[in-house]
Design a protein around this motif. Structure first.
Motif, PDB file in Angstrom:
ATOM      1  N   LYS A 173       4.112   6.574  -4.681  1.00 13.76           N
ATOM      2  CA  LYS A 173       5.380   7.123  -4.192  1.00 13.76           C
ATOM      3  C   LYS A 173       6.133   6.094  -3.337  1.00 13.76           C
ATOM      4  CE  LYS A 173       7.119  10.991  -1.485  1.00 13.76           C
ATOM      5  NZ  LYS A 173       6.716  12.055  -0.590  1.00 13.76           N
ATOM      6  N   PHE A 174       5.405   5.371  -2.501  1.00 15.14           N
ATOM      7  CA  PHE A 174       6.075   4.444  -1.583  1.00 15.14           C
ATOM      8  C   PHE A 174       5.979   2.979  -2.013  1.00 15.14           C
ATOM      9  CE2 PHE A 174       5.078   8.134   1.159  1.00 15.14           C
ATOM     10  CZ  PHE A 174       6.392   8.492   1.444  1.00 15.14           C
ATOM     11  N   ALA A 175       5.464   2.753  -3.210  1.00 13.20           N
ATOM     12  CA  ALA A 175       5.325   1.401  -3.761  1.00 13.20           C
ATOM     13  C   ALA A 175       4.591   0.468  -2.802  1.00 13.20           C
ATOM     14  CB  ALA A 175       6.705   0.836  -4.112  1.00 13.20           C
ATOM     15  N   ILE A 176       3.433   0.944  -2.310  1.00 15.76           N
ATOM     16  CA  ILE A 176       2.580   0.093  -1.469  1.00 15.76           C
ATOM     17  C   ILE A 176       1.198   0.028  -2.107  1.00 15.76           C
ATOM     18  CG2 ILE A 176       3.847   0.551   0.671  1.00 15.76           C
ATOM     19  CD1 ILE A 176       1.725   2.579   1.436  1.00 15.76           C
ATOM     20  N   GLU A 177       0.342  -0.846  -1.549  1.00 19.93           N
ATOM     21  CA  GLU A 177      -0.984  -1.021  -2.150  1.00 19.93           C
ATOM     22  C   GLU A 177      -1.944   0.089  -1.714  1.00 19.93           C
ATOM     23  OE1 GLU A 177      -2.951  -4.943  -2.345  1.00 19.93           O
ATOM     24  OE2 GLU A 177      -1.140  -5.587  -1.289  1.00 19.93           O
ATOM     25  N   CYS A 178      -2.823   0.474  -2.612  1.00 21.39           N
ATOM     26  CA  CYS A 178      -3.830   1.480  -2.284  1.00 21.39           C
ATOM     27  C   CYS A 178      -5.149   0.744  -2.037  1.00 21.39           C
ATOM     28  CB  CYS A 178      -3.960   2.453  -3.460  1.00 21.39           C
ATOM     29  SG  CYS A 178      -5.282   3.622  -3.265  1.00 21.39           S
ATOM     30  N   ALA A 179      -5.691   0.867  -0.810  1.00 23.64           N
ATOM     31  CA  ALA A 179      -6.949   0.191  -0.496  1.00 23.64           C
ATOM     32  C   ALA A 179      -8.095   1.148  -0.784  1.00 23.64           C
ATOM     33  CB  ALA A 179      -6.959  -0.220   0.963  1.00 23.64           C
ATOM     34  N   ASP A 180      -9.103   0.686  -1.551  1.00 20.38           N
ATOM     35  CA  ASP A 180     -10.176   1.630  -1.868  1.00 20.38           C
ATOM     36  C   ASP A 180     -11.255   1.688  -0.795  1.00 20.38           C
ATOM     37  OD1 ASP A 180     -10.927  -0.840  -2.561  1.00 20.38           O
ATOM     38  OD2 ASP A 180     -11.255  -0.436  -4.700  1.00 20.38           O
ATOM     39  N   THR A 181     -11.265   0.720   0.116  1.00 19.14           N
ATOM     40  CA  THR A 181     -12.177   0.841   1.261  1.00 19.14           C
ATOM     41  C   THR A 181     -11.404   0.476   2.535  1.00 19.14           C
ATOM     42  OG1 THR A 181     -12.866  -1.468   1.258  1.00 19.14           O
ATOM     43  CG2 THR A 181     -14.169   0.039  -0.107  1.00 19.14           C
ATOM     44  N   LEU A 182     -11.989   0.852   3.663  1.00 20.93           N
ATOM     45  CA  LEU A 182     -11.370   0.546   4.951  1.00 20.93           C
ATOM     46  C   LEU A 182     -11.295  -0.971   5.139  1.00 20.93           C
ATOM     47  CD1 LEU A 182     -10.322   2.433   7.080  1.00 20.93           C
ATOM     48  CD2 LEU A 182     -12.539   2.334   8.217  1.00 20.93           C
TER      49      LEU A 182
END
Ligand code: CTP
Length: 445
Positions: A173-182
């Motif tokens: 939605k916000f065109a940012i990266e999704c991090a799969d871990t902290l």
């Protein structure tokens, strides 16, 4: 003596400002420089200044060119100043040609040549950008990202949520990266916005600080005073900015209300009362007793700000009265006894009431209509109604941009950083939550 006056924001003080001040000084014997206040700039829609008013005043002072520095805080002040200080010449850069001709009625108006090729706007664009990673992708985070776009020198670049599917939807939605871990999130950013459920705040803030990240944490911050102390200690030891996000405390109307009342306009403050109720579905996580759900944890942070700001944190005792259901407080009234004042608040997720704030004093009272926590307007009222005064302020967008701006300024210019909600106030808030959870003076209804 020929007196000259000039005005400006003087953000990121540069050669163009210096040249202008020098030229203005040369027009007479005495130079008065008006520097805009932060609130005046906000009112004029200037959200982007990087230096606060103290830094900007210091920069003007450092030139040695100003004989007197004054602050400019309202529209129309120039006419008042010219008359008050007996000014002969009003000088300003040539980018304003014609705009100030109305002042010719009061003094000589001179437009001085502007230095080409430099401006605060240009310098702001060259500044480093604070890169923020968001933890938690719920409704407040969804408001945070668009609000951050109204602030200079900051970019939300990635988000993390233990629910990867929700995280992906948010990031798309916000065109940012999704991090799969902290850890991946920490690698991508220098600062963290913690917007996860309340009960996870302590853990995430601690991990972020240990990873060397500045932290902006949503309210309520944490539920134990000792946790708050530990986190502040960690931030101080590492030279990081730790700020608690509480939009009300950063909004122009609220900030001015507090300083007006502290300056004694309604006499001695004898009572503060404020309510925040937001009817919520019983199935919501906010109503989950195992996860710090309930009215106190959800809403008490709002009324605690005016109470602590106006009466201090040294109350003598608190009593809580809670209407309970399924081990969760649907509604809580808290009453604080101070040496010479009393404060109370009502918060509710399952009970609705008027959401205003009234501050009572020996000479008058302040009335802030509902919803007082995001107000752009308040009144100061007296026995003699002719003396009543109404105050209006901007409350732009969702109101989160003010706290984001302070967070970013804190990171970029640490020398002058002070949080609008102090460490002392945040520790006191955690302590109130701790007392409530510990059933101290809690009367269940
Ligand atoms: N000024 C100047 N030459 C420049 C920039 C500013 O002479 N290159 C003058 C302005 O005309 C004004 C004073 O400096 O008289 C203060 O301007 P200010 O608005 O604070 O600075 P700017 O750099 O123009 O800021 P912005 O880019 O935010 O408009």
């Amino acid at each position: 003596m020929r007196k000259v006056i000039t005005y400006g924001t003087y953000d990121l003080f540069h050669q163009g400002h210096y040249n202008l001040l020098k030229r203005a000084k040369a027009l007479g014997d005495y130079l008065i420089v008006g520097v805009t206040t932060d609130n005046f700039d906000l009112e004029r829609g200037k959200m982007s200044t990087c230096n606060n008013v103290m830094e900007r005043i210091d920069a003007v002072k450092a030139t040695g060119l100003a004989d007197q520095i004054i602050i400019e805080e309202y529209k129309g002040q120039k006419i008042d100043d010219i008359q008050k200080y007996g000014v002969d010449v009003f000088a300003i850069g040539s980018d304003w040609v014609g705009y100030f001709d109305y002042l010719k009625e009061y003094c000589e108006v001179v437009y001085l040549p502007r230095t080409e090729g430099i401006s605060s706007t240009m310098l702001r664009q060259e500044r480093p950008t604070v890169r923020i990673g968001v933890i938690g992708t719920g409704s407040i985070a969804s408001r945070f990202v668009p609000e951050s776009k109204c602030v200079n020198s900051v970019e939300v670049v990635a988000a993390f949520n233990t629910n990867l599917q929700e995280c992906k939807a948010f990031c798309d939605k916000f065109a940012i990266e999704c991090a799969d871990t902290l850890e991946t999130l920490f690698e991508k950013v220098d600062s963290i916005y913690v917007a996860s459920p309340h009960y996870t705040h302590y853990d995430y803030v601690k991990k972020a600080l240990l990873a060397g990240k500045n932290v902006l944490c949503e309210s309520p911050f944490v539920f134990r005073k000792e946790h708050a102390e530990e986190l502040y200690g960690l931030a101080e030891a590492k030279g990081l900015v730790l700020m608690v996000a509480l939009k009300t405390a950063f909004c122009p109307a609220f900030c001015h209300l507090v300083s007006l009342l502290k300056s004694g306009v309604i006499g001695d403050i004898v009572e503060v009362n404020a309510s925040v109720t937001t009817l919520t579905d019983e199935t919501s996580e906010k109503m989950d007793s195992k996860r710090y759900g309930g009215s106190m944890s959800e809403n008490a942070c709002f009324p605690l700000v005016p109470i602590f700001k106006l009466l201090g944190t040294d109350y003598k005792n608190i009593n809580f009265y809670s209407k309970m259901k399924n081990d969760v407080d649907l509604y809580t009234k808290a009453v604080f006894r101070y040496d010479s004042a009393v404060a109370s608040f009502q918060v509710g997720l399952g009970v609705k009431t008027e959401g205003n704030m009234v501050v009572s004093g020996t000479k008058g009272y302040a009335y802030v209509p509902a919803p007082w926590w995001k107000t752009d307007y308040f009144e100061i009222r007296f026995e003699d109604q002719n003396k009543n005064k109404k105050y209006f302020y901007p409350f732009a967008g969702e109101g989160l941009r003010y706290e984001i701006k302070d967070f970013v300024s804190g990171i970029l210019s640490k020398d002058y950083f002070f949080s609008k909600v102090s460490k002392k106030e945040n520790l006191a808030m955690a302590e109130v939550q701790e007392k409530y959870i510990g059933n101290k003076n809690l009367f269940r209804l």
